[in-house]
Design an enzyme around this catalytic site. Structure first.
Site, mmCIF file in Angstrom:
data_model
loop_
_atom_site.group_PDB
_atom_site.id
_atom_site.type_symbol
_atom_site.label_atom_id
_atom_site.label_comp_id
_atom_site.label_asym_id
_atom_site.label_seq_id
_atom_site.Cartn_x
_atom_site.Cartn_y
_atom_site.Cartn_z
ATOM 1 N N GLU A 150 0.810 -1.216 0.000
ATOM 2 C CA GLU A 150 0.000 0.000 0.000
ATOM 3 C C GLU A 150 0.847 1.272 0.000
ATOM 4 O OE1 GLU A 150 -2.917 -0.182 3.143
ATOM 5 O OE2 GLU A 150 -4.239 -1.419 1.927
ATOM 6 N N GLU A 329 -6.503 -7.630 -0.466
ATOM 7 C CA GLU A 329 -6.983 -7.700 0.917
ATOM 8 C C GLU A 329 -8.481 -7.411 0.891
ATOM 9 O OE1 GLU A 329 -4.770 -5.043 3.472
ATOM 10 O OE2 GLU A 329 -2.842 -5.741 2.724
#
Ligand code: GAL
Length: 649
Positions: A150, A329
Site C-alpha cells: 500500500e 486484501e
C-alpha cells in the site's frame, strides 16, 4: 505472465506465519486448502526477521513457511518487505525517515517510515529485494510477488525532509530545462516568486499562506515519480531473478496522492485492498449520516464498485484495455481503523466477493487468516478469531461455489474519465470546501450505476473507440494530448463534460483565452462565471435544485439546453450542447440524473431502473443482482433477501 487468467474466480488469504507459533503452520495450511483457497500472501512486513542485523540474513523461517504452503499445494504470493525498514537501519541512517508537512520527522515505531527519494533507502530496498528474489525467485511454490505494501498509506507519499528537498530541484531541472521556463509555467511573476536558479526552490510546505498551486502540482508529480521509480527498481530485480512469476502491488481505496496509472505501468496486473465498511466511515466525507447509517454493515455499493472499476481500468492507460485485477486484501469481518467499526452484516462477505467478481476481479484474497494477538491490529478481525475458531466470514467463504463466477469481460459501453492531475489541482483549490474531485466524480458514477449501467473508469488516453457514451465529470486539467483524444472520441461517441472542464493548463495556470482553452470550439461556448454555493444557498435550473457549484456559459455556436432561473446567474446558460458534446455546469443530482438518462437513450445504452440499495453488474454473459439493503426486496421478478446476491443469465 498471465496468472490473472483463471477460468473462474479464485480465492486467497493474507497470512503471517511469523505471528504464530511454528506448530500452527501445517494446521493452518491444511485448513486454508480445505477452505478452497489457492493463494497465500506472506512476508510484507517481515524485514527485521529476514535480516536481524545488517547483511546477516535469516531465511530459515521463511524457507519453512514457503515450503509448508507449497507442500499443501497452496501458491505463495511473496512480498518485498520495504514498507517496514528495521530499527537497526533507521538507527544507522535516520535520513531515511520522512518528514511531515509541518516539518517534523516521522519516527520509527509503526510502518511506512521512509522517504521514497532517499538514495540510502533505495539502495537498501534494492538489496533486500535482490536477496529475497535470489532465494525464492525460482521456488516452485512462489507464484508471484507483491511490491512493498500500500504505497502512500498513512499519508506517506510526500515527504518534506532533506531527501526530497535534495531531489526535487533536480527533478524540476530535467522537466523544465531552464529556470525561465519554470518561472513562466508557474506564473512566478505573481507575488515576486521568481527564481534565478533551481537550487533556490524549496518544497511547498510551511509557507505563510497557500503555496503556488503550480509549485504544489509539480511537487505532487515529483512525489508520484519517486514512487514509480522506487517500484520500478524492485520490479526490474524481480523480473531478472524470478522469471515467469507475476508482479503486482496492492493499491488503496480512493487513494489520490500518486498517479496510479504511471505507477502500475510496470506491473502484470493491478491489485487493491477492499474494506467496504471502513471506506464508508473513513473516506467518504461527503456522504450524509443517513447514508452511513444505512450502509454501515455492508459498505456503500457504489463506493466499492467504483474502486473495482477504477482498478480494472488502470492498465487501460495509454491505449490499453481494462484488465482483470485482484483484491489482495478483502475485508472479512470488522476493521480496526475507522472512527466506528461495525460488524459486517450476515451475507456481506459473500456479497463483496461476488460483487468483486462482477466488476472484473480474478482473485479475491481475504485479510487476514487469523486475528492478530499482538500489537497495533488486535482489534481487527480475520477468517479465524484470536482463539482460532472460524469467525463469521469463514462460513460465507466456505459456502462459495467458485465455478458460478466464470472469467470474462465486463461489457461496459460507458466510460467515465479520470485522471490524477485533475484531482490534485481540483482539490488544492476546491473553491467550495464541500465539493471535492471525488464527490463530483461520484455524483456521475452513482447516477450511472443507479440506472443499471456498467462503467469503465479509465484515463482519457485509453482506447475510447468502443464506448457509446463518455462521461468526463471533472477533467479540469487538460493537456493538448487529452484535448486531441477527446476531439477524436466525439467522432463516434457522445461526450459529457462536468464543471471546471479544461480550466487549468498542464502547469496549473488558466488558459489565456479562459476556460476550455483550445477546446472552446468543441464545446461551443465560454465561461461567464462560476458560483460557489455555501450550505443553504440553493439556486434553480428549471425545476432542479442546484447546490455546491453553478457555472454559467455564454453559448457561441452551442445550443443552451438549460438556463439558470435564480441567483446572480439567472438567465445564463447552465447546460449547453454542440454536436456530440454536452457540457453540464451545475451541480444538481436531479438534473444530472435526467440528462444522463437521456444521453444513455441517445447512445442506445439500455438502462434498468433498480430500487435503492440494489445494484446490477454484468460479466461473462451473466448479470449479478446485489441487494445491499438490510431488508428483502422484490427485484426483476425475484424476491431477494437482505444482503444477498442473485445470478441471472
Ligand atoms: C491495510 C493494510 C494491512 C492492514 C489492513 C487492516 O490497509 O495493508 O496491512 O493494516 O489495512 O485493515
Amino acid at each position: 505472465m498471465t496468472e490473472q487468467h483463471h477460468p473462474h474466480l479464485t480465492l486467497g488469504v493474507c497470512d503471517y506465519p511469523e505471528h504464530v507459533p511454528r506448530d500452527r503452520w501445517e494446521i493452518y495450511a491444511q485448513q486454508q486448502k480445505e477452505l478452497g483457497l489457492t493463494y497465500v500472501r506472506i512476508a510484507e512486513f517481515a524485514w527485521a526477521l529476514m535480516e536481524p542485523t545488517e547483511g546477516e540474513y535469516n531465511w530459515t523461517w521463511l524457507d519453512e513457511a514457503v515450503e509448508v504452503l507449497h507442500r499443501e499445494g497452496l501458491k505463495v504470493v511473496l512480498c518485498t518487505p520495504t514498507a517496514t525498514p528495521p530499527a537497526w537501519l533507521i538507527r544507522k541512517h535516520p535520513e531515511i525517515l520522512a518528514w511531515d508537512a509541518q516539518g517534523k520527522v516521522r519516527a520509527f515505531g509503526s510502518r511506512r517510515h521512509y522517504d521514497f527519494a532517499s538514495e540510502v533507502y533505495r539502495e537498501h530496498s534494492r538489496r533486500i529485494t535482490r536477496a529475497m528474489a535470489e532465494r525464492y525467485g525460482q521456488h516452485p511454490g512462489v507464484a508471484g510477488w507483491q511490491t512493498d505494501n500500500e504505497f502512500g498509506c498513512h499519508d506517506t507519499t510526500r515527504s518534506y525532509g532533506p531527501a526530497s528537498q535534495a531531489a526535487f530541484p533536480m527533478w524540476l531541472q530535467s522537466r523544465y530545462e531552464s529556470i525561465d521556463q519554470l518561472n513562466e509555467a508557474w506564473g512566478n511573476v505573481f507575488w515576486s516568486q521568481t527564481y534565478s536558479g533551481f537550487d533556490q526552490i524549496g518544497l511547498p510546505n510551511l509557507t505563510v499562506t497557500e503555496p503556488n498551486p503550480s509549485h504544489v502540482l509539480d511537487y505532487c508529480r515529483f512525489a508520484s515519480d519517486m514512487i514509480r521509480t522506487f517500484q520500478e527498481e524492485q520490479v526490474s530485480i524481480l523480473r531478472e531473478c524470478s522469471p515467469g512469476r507475476f508482479i503486482t502491488h496492492n493499491f488503496m481505496i480512493f487513494f489520490s496522492d500518486f498517479d496510479h496509472y504511471e505507477v502500475s505501468k510496470c506491473l502484470d496486473f493491478v491489485s487493491w485492498d477492499a474494506y467496504p465498511t471502513g471506506m464508508l466511515e473513513f473516506f467518504a466525507s461527503w456522504e450524509s449520516d443517513e447514508v452511513k447509517q444505512k450502509y454501515a454493515r455492508t459498505g456503500h455499493p457504489d463506493l466499492i464498485s467504483f474502486n473495482h472499476d477504477l482498478y480494472r481500468g488502470l492498465k487501460a492507460y495509454q491505449g490499453g484495455h481494462p484488465l482483470p485485477f485482484w483484491v489482495m486484501e478483502q475485508q472479512c469481518g470488522q476493521v480496526n481503523w475507522a472512527p466506528y467499526n461495525p460488524l459486517p452484516a450476515d451475507g456481506a462477505v459473500k456479497l463483496w466477493t461476488a460483487q468483486a467478481w462482477a466488476h472484473g476481479a480474478d482473485t479475491v484474497s481475504y485479510f487476514r487468516w487469523r486475528a492478530a494477538t499482538m500489537a497495533q491490529e488486535v482489534m481487527h478481525s480475520g477468517l479465524l478469531r484470536h482463539d482460532e475458531t472460524p469467525d463469521r466470514g469463514f462460513d460465507e467463504v466456505k459456502a462459495l461455489s467458485l465455478s458460478d463466477f466464470p472469467a470474462g469481460d465486463v461489457p461496459a459501453q460507458v466510460a467515465l474519465l479520470h485522471d490524477y492531475e485533475s484531482l490534485w489541482i481540483w482539490d488544492q483549490q476546491k473553491h467550495n470546501q464541500d465539493l471535492s474531485y471525488w464527490r463530483q466524480v461520484m455524483l456521475y458514477y452513482s447516477t450511472l450505476r443507479s440506472l443499471g449501467v456498467d462503467v469503465d473508469v479509465v484515463h482519457p488516453s485509453s482506447d475510447l473507440s468502443k464506448y457509446a457514451l463518455i462521461v468526463a465529470p471533472a477533467l479540469t486539467l487538460m493537456t493538448e494530448e487529452t484535448m486531441e483524444a477527446l476531439r477524436k472520441a466525439t467522432e463516434h461517441a457522445l461526450l459529457i463534460f462536468g464543471p471546471r472542464t479544461a480550466y487549468r493548463t498542464a502547469s496549473g495556470r488558466t488558459p489565456e483565452t479562459g476556460q476550455f482553452g483550445t477546446l472552446a470550439d468543441l464545446v461551443g461556448g465560454k465561461l461567464r462565471n462560476f458560483d460557489s454555493l455555501r450550505p443553504g444557498l440553493r439556486e434553480k435550473v428549471d425545476q432542479y435544485d442546484v447546490t455546491l457549484w453553478a457555472e454559467g456559459y455564454q453559448c457561441e455556436d452551442a445550443t443552451p439546453v438549460h438556463v439558470y432561473e435564480s441567483g446572480p446567474l439567472a438567465g445564463v446558460c447552465a447546460v449547453m450542447r454542440k454536436g456530440n458534446v454536452l457540457t453540464i455546469g451545475a451541480h444538481s443530482p436531479g438534473l444530472v440524473y435526467d440528462l444522463l438518462r437521456e444521453a444513455l437513450a441517445e447512445a442506445r445504452v439500455s438502462v434498468l431502473d433498480v430500487p435503492e440499495g440494489i445494484r446490477v453488474s454484468r460479466r461473462s454473459g451473466k448479470m449479478l443482482v446485489q441487494n445491499f439493503n438490510a431488508y428483502g426486496v422484490d427485484v426483476l421478478g425475484t424476491r431477494m433477501p437482505a444482503v444477498s446476491v442473485e445470478m441471472l443469465p
